[in-house]
Design a protein around this motif. Structure first.
Motif, PDB file in Angstrom:
ATOM      1  N   GLU A 126       0.756  -1.178   0.162  1.00 39.84           N
ATOM      2  CA  GLU A 126      -0.131  -0.017   0.048  1.00 39.84           C
ATOM      3  C   GLU A 126       0.683   1.266   0.062  1.00 39.84           C
ATOM      4  OE1 GLU A 126      -2.447  -0.322   3.360  1.00 39.84           O
ATOM      5  OE2 GLU A 126      -3.668  -2.175   2.484  1.00 39.84           O
ATOM      6  N   ARG A 127       1.950   1.196   0.649  1.00 41.18           N
ATOM      7  CA  ARG A 127       3.056   2.341   0.671  1.00 41.18           C
ATOM      8  C   ARG A 127       3.793   2.388  -0.539  1.00 41.18           C
ATOM      9  NH1 ARG A 127       3.705   4.540   5.968  1.00 41.18           N
ATOM     10  NH2 ARG A 127       5.730   5.356   5.203  1.00 41.18           N
ATOM     11  N   GLY A 128       3.979   1.382  -1.295  1.00 43.28           N
ATOM     12  CA  GLY A 128       4.872   1.439  -2.577  1.00 43.28           C
ATOM     13  C   GLY A 128       6.121   1.208  -2.163  1.00 43.28           C
ATOM     14  N   THR A 129       6.486   0.655  -1.088  1.00 43.48           N
ATOM     15  CA  THR A 129       7.887   0.567  -0.387  1.00 43.48           C
ATOM     16  C   THR A 129       8.424  -0.606  -1.012  1.00 43.48           C
ATOM     17  OG1 THR A 129       7.342   1.319   1.750  1.00 43.48           O
ATOM     18  CG2 THR A 129       9.347   0.133   1.398  1.00 43.48           C
ATOM     19  N   PRO A 130       9.721  -0.573  -1.620  1.00 40.44           N
ATOM     20  CA  PRO A 130      10.177  -1.814  -2.238  1.00 40.44           C
ATOM     21  C   PRO A 130      10.578  -2.733  -1.443  1.00 40.44           C
ATOM     22  CG  PRO A 130      11.533   0.089  -2.997  1.00 40.44           C
ATOM     23  CD  PRO A 130      10.287   0.740  -1.956  1.00 40.44           C
ATOM     24  N   PHE A 131      10.359  -4.099  -1.456  1.00 39.95           N
ATOM     25  CA  PHE A 131      10.568  -5.205  -0.474  1.00 39.95           C
ATOM     26  C   PHE A 131      10.877  -6.381  -1.243  1.00 39.95           C
ATOM     27  CE2 PHE A 131       6.071  -5.471  -1.272  1.00 39.95           C
ATOM     28  CZ  PHE A 131       5.961  -6.904  -1.547  1.00 39.95           C
ATOM     29  N   VAL A 132      11.701  -7.390  -0.596  1.00 42.12           N
ATOM     30  CA  VAL A 132      11.895  -8.488  -0.731  1.00 42.12           C
ATOM     31  C   VAL A 132      11.421  -9.584   0.244  1.00 42.12           C
ATOM     32  CG1 VAL A 132      13.977  -8.029  -2.119  1.00 42.12           C
ATOM     33  CG2 VAL A 132      14.172  -8.827   0.196  1.00 42.12           C
ATOM     34  N   LEU A 133      10.994 -10.749  -0.133  1.00 38.59           N
ATOM     35  CA  LEU A 133      10.423 -11.688   0.704  1.00 38.59           C
ATOM     36  C   LEU A 133      11.621 -12.768   0.906  1.00 38.59           C
ATOM     37  CD1 LEU A 133       7.427 -12.089   1.711  1.00 38.59           C
ATOM     38  CD2 LEU A 133       7.467 -14.112  -0.089  1.00 38.59           C
ATOM     39  N   GLU A 168      22.241 -17.209  10.147  1.00 39.05           N
ATOM     40  CA  GLU A 168      23.710 -16.909   9.236  1.00 39.05           C
ATOM     41  C   GLU A 168      24.250 -15.744   8.651  1.00 39.05           C
ATOM     42  OE1 GLU A 168      23.857 -20.294   6.420  1.00 39.05           O
ATOM     43  OE2 GLU A 168      23.618 -21.845   8.001  1.00 39.05           O
ATOM     44  N   ARG A 169      25.271 -15.178   9.051  1.00 40.33           N
ATOM     45  CA  ARG A 169      25.420 -13.768   8.493  1.00 40.33           C
ATOM     46  C   ARG A 169      25.491 -13.630   7.023  1.00 40.33           C
ATOM     47  NH1 ARG A 169      28.191  -9.129  10.428  1.00 40.33           N
ATOM     48  NH2 ARG A 169      29.616  -8.014   8.913  1.00 40.33           N
ATOM     49  N   SER A 170      26.231 -14.780   6.483  1.00 36.77           N
ATOM     50  CA  SER A 170      26.198 -14.872   4.829  1.00 36.77           C
ATOM     51  C   SER A 170      24.733 -14.679   4.166  1.00 36.77           C
ATOM     52  CB  SER A 170      27.017 -15.685   4.258  1.00 36.77           C
ATOM     53  OG  SER A 170      26.659 -16.983   4.888  1.00 36.77           O
ATOM     54  N   ALA A 171      24.060 -15.459   4.798  1.00 36.78           N
ATOM     55  CA  ALA A 171      22.680 -15.596   3.990  1.00 36.78           C
ATOM     56  C   ALA A 171      21.898 -14.216   4.346  1.00 36.78           C
ATOM     57  CB  ALA A 171      21.743 -16.614   4.754  1.00 36.78           C
ATOM     58  N   VAL A 172      21.924 -13.629   5.528  1.00 32.14           N
ATOM     59  CA  VAL A 172      21.495 -12.335   5.765  1.00 32.14           C
ATOM     60  C   VAL A 172      22.196 -11.142   4.841  1.00 32.14           C
ATOM     61  CG1 VAL A 172      21.425 -10.480   7.435  1.00 32.14           C
ATOM     62  CG2 VAL A 172      20.775 -12.848   8.311  1.00 32.14           C
ATOM     63  N   ARG A 173      23.236 -11.283   4.591  1.00 26.80           N
ATOM     64  CA  ARG A 173      23.839 -10.485   3.772  1.00 26.80           C
ATOM     65  C   ARG A 173      23.360 -10.349   2.293  1.00 26.80           C
ATOM     66  NH1 ARG A 173      28.572  -7.454   4.999  1.00 26.80           N
ATOM     67  NH2 ARG A 173      29.308  -7.396   2.658  1.00 26.80           N
ATOM     68  N   ASP A 174      23.003 -11.613   2.001  1.00 27.53           N
ATOM     69  CA  ASP A 174      22.545 -11.998   0.521  1.00 27.53           C
ATOM     70  C   ASP A 174      21.119 -11.420   0.451  1.00 27.53           C
ATOM     71  OD1 ASP A 174      24.843 -13.355  -0.125  1.00 27.53           O
ATOM     72  OD2 ASP A 174      24.181 -15.330   0.139  1.00 27.53           O
ATOM     73  N   VAL A 175      20.467 -11.482   1.456  1.00 25.40           N
ATOM     74  CA  VAL A 175      19.057 -11.130   1.503  1.00 25.40           C
ATOM     75  C   VAL A 175      19.242  -9.524   1.386  1.00 25.40           C
ATOM     76  CG1 VAL A 175      16.841 -10.644   2.605  1.00 25.40           C
ATOM     77  CG2 VAL A 175      17.899 -13.012   2.713  1.00 25.40           C
ATOM     78  N   LEU A 176      19.809  -8.777   2.212  1.00 21.71           N
ATOM     79  CA  LEU A 176      20.036  -7.202   1.886  1.00 21.71           C
ATOM     80  C   LEU A 176      20.591  -6.920   0.917  1.00 21.71           C
ATOM     81  CD1 LEU A 176      21.792  -6.973   5.621  1.00 21.71           C
ATOM     82  CD2 LEU A 176      19.436  -6.009   5.104  1.00 21.71           C
ATOM     83  N   ALA A 178      20.101  -8.388  -2.153  1.00 24.69           N
ATOM     84  CA  ALA A 178      18.996  -8.513  -3.036  1.00 24.69           C
ATOM     85  C   ALA A 178      17.813  -7.290  -2.884  1.00 24.69           C
ATOM     86  CB  ALA A 178      18.120 -10.023  -2.758  1.00 24.69           C
ATOM     87  N   LEU A 179      17.752  -6.903  -1.718  1.00 25.99           N
ATOM     88  CA  LEU A 179      17.005  -5.671  -1.410  1.00 25.99           C
ATOM     89  C   LEU A 179      17.564  -4.420  -2.009  1.00 25.99           C
ATOM     90  CD1 LEU A 179      14.507  -4.299  -0.424  1.00 25.99           C
ATOM     91  CD2 LEU A 179      15.806  -4.006   1.967  1.00 25.99           C
ATOM     92  N   MET A 180      18.888  -4.226  -1.882  1.00 28.29           N
ATOM     93  CA  MET A 180      19.396  -3.134  -2.302  1.00 28.29           C
ATOM     94  C   MET A 180      19.133  -3.081  -4.029  1.00 28.29           C
ATOM     95  SD  MET A 180      20.090  -1.274   0.222  1.00 28.29           S
ATOM     96  CE  MET A 180      20.861   0.096  -0.920  1.00 28.29           C
ATOM     97  N   ASP A 181      19.459  -4.252  -4.549  1.00 25.55           N
ATOM     98  CA  ASP A 181      19.301  -4.329  -6.090  1.00 25.55           C
ATOM     99  C   ASP A 181      17.688  -3.919  -6.265  1.00 25.55           C
ATOM    100  OD1 ASP A 181      21.833  -5.375  -6.471  1.00 25.55           O
ATOM    101  OD2 ASP A 181      21.294  -7.203  -6.529  1.00 25.55           O
ATOM    102  N   ARG A 182      16.733  -4.328  -5.628  1.00 21.95           N
ATOM    103  CA  ARG A 182      15.404  -3.963  -5.914  1.00 21.95           C
ATOM    104  C   ARG A 182      15.147  -2.607  -5.822  1.00 21.95           C
ATOM    105  NH1 ARG A 182      10.299  -4.547  -7.536  1.00 21.95           N
ATOM    106  NH2 ARG A 182       8.705  -4.537  -5.816  1.00 21.95           N
TER     107      ARG A 182
END
Length: 200
Positions: A126-133, A168-176, A178-182
């Motif tokens: 609703e806010r139009g905020t970019p997000f990843v799942l 896991e730090r590496s997994a969390v970094r990968d998600v972050l 991906a969000l920055m790419d989005r």
């Protein structure tokens, strides 16, 4: 000489970590924060009985009642400030303040309680905020294909859906990352992301 450094200050980026009760937000931030994370964990008491559902997370003894906070430097030019939202509906009044100024969000999902994801998804759509799942892996939980999770939540193909282990730090970094790419993609293409809210 002025004595001042010519080195540019890093870009500060606010990111929100959201999702239902017990989905792993505090763990996610703690796994990657380069500072001692701030959390507002409080014991789950009898007051929450009949109010906060613990189905699927019966062993949970504490919960976030205001926010979690951490910081990570992605590279010398970008510092992410991570804000975790409380998972209970009764604390949703805090979300507007926590989300103010955020460039993007990560919605954590527990497939054992997948319906708990809808409030966060609806809010950011609703806010139009970019997000990843990010589907958090829990020991003993049934594994589902990411396409099945996407379909169950009515998420459009433009929203990245990933798996992660919030411990896991590496997994969390990968998600972050991906969000920055989005966030960058949405900024370049212009306009809010169109996700699957209308399909639900």
């Amino acid at each position: 000489m002025s004595g001042r450094s010519d080195k540019a200050a890093p870009l500060a980026v606010k990111i929100v970590i959201s999702g239902g009760l017990g989905v792993g937000k505090t763990t996610f931030i703690g796994a990657v924060s380069e500072i001692e994370p701030l959390d507002t964990e409080a014991a789950i008491t009898q007051v929450s009985v009949g109010v906060d559902s613990l189905v699927g997370v019966e062993n949970k003894t504490t919960t976030t009642v205001a926010l979690d906070f951490g910081r990570i430097t992605l590279d010398p030019s970008i510092v992410l400030y991570l804000f975790g939202t409380p998972g209970q509906d009764r604390f949703s009044f805090l979300w507007d303040d926590l989300v103010e100024g955020a460039l993007g969000s990560i919605v954590l999902v527990d497939t054992r309680r997948i319906e708990d994801s809808f409030p966060a998804l609806d809010y950011f759509e609703e806010r139009g905020t970019p997000f990843v799942l990010a589907v958090n892996r829990f020991d003993g939980a049934q594994l589902f294909a990411l396409d099945e999770v996407r379909e169950a939540l009515g998420i459009g193909p433009e929203v990245p859906v990933l798996t992660c282990d919030a411990r896991e730090r590496s997994a969390v970094r990968d998600v972050l990352a991906a969000l920055m790419d989005r966030v960058v993609h949405q900024h370049v293409t212009g306009g809010p992301a169109k996700a699957g809210a209308a399909a639900r």
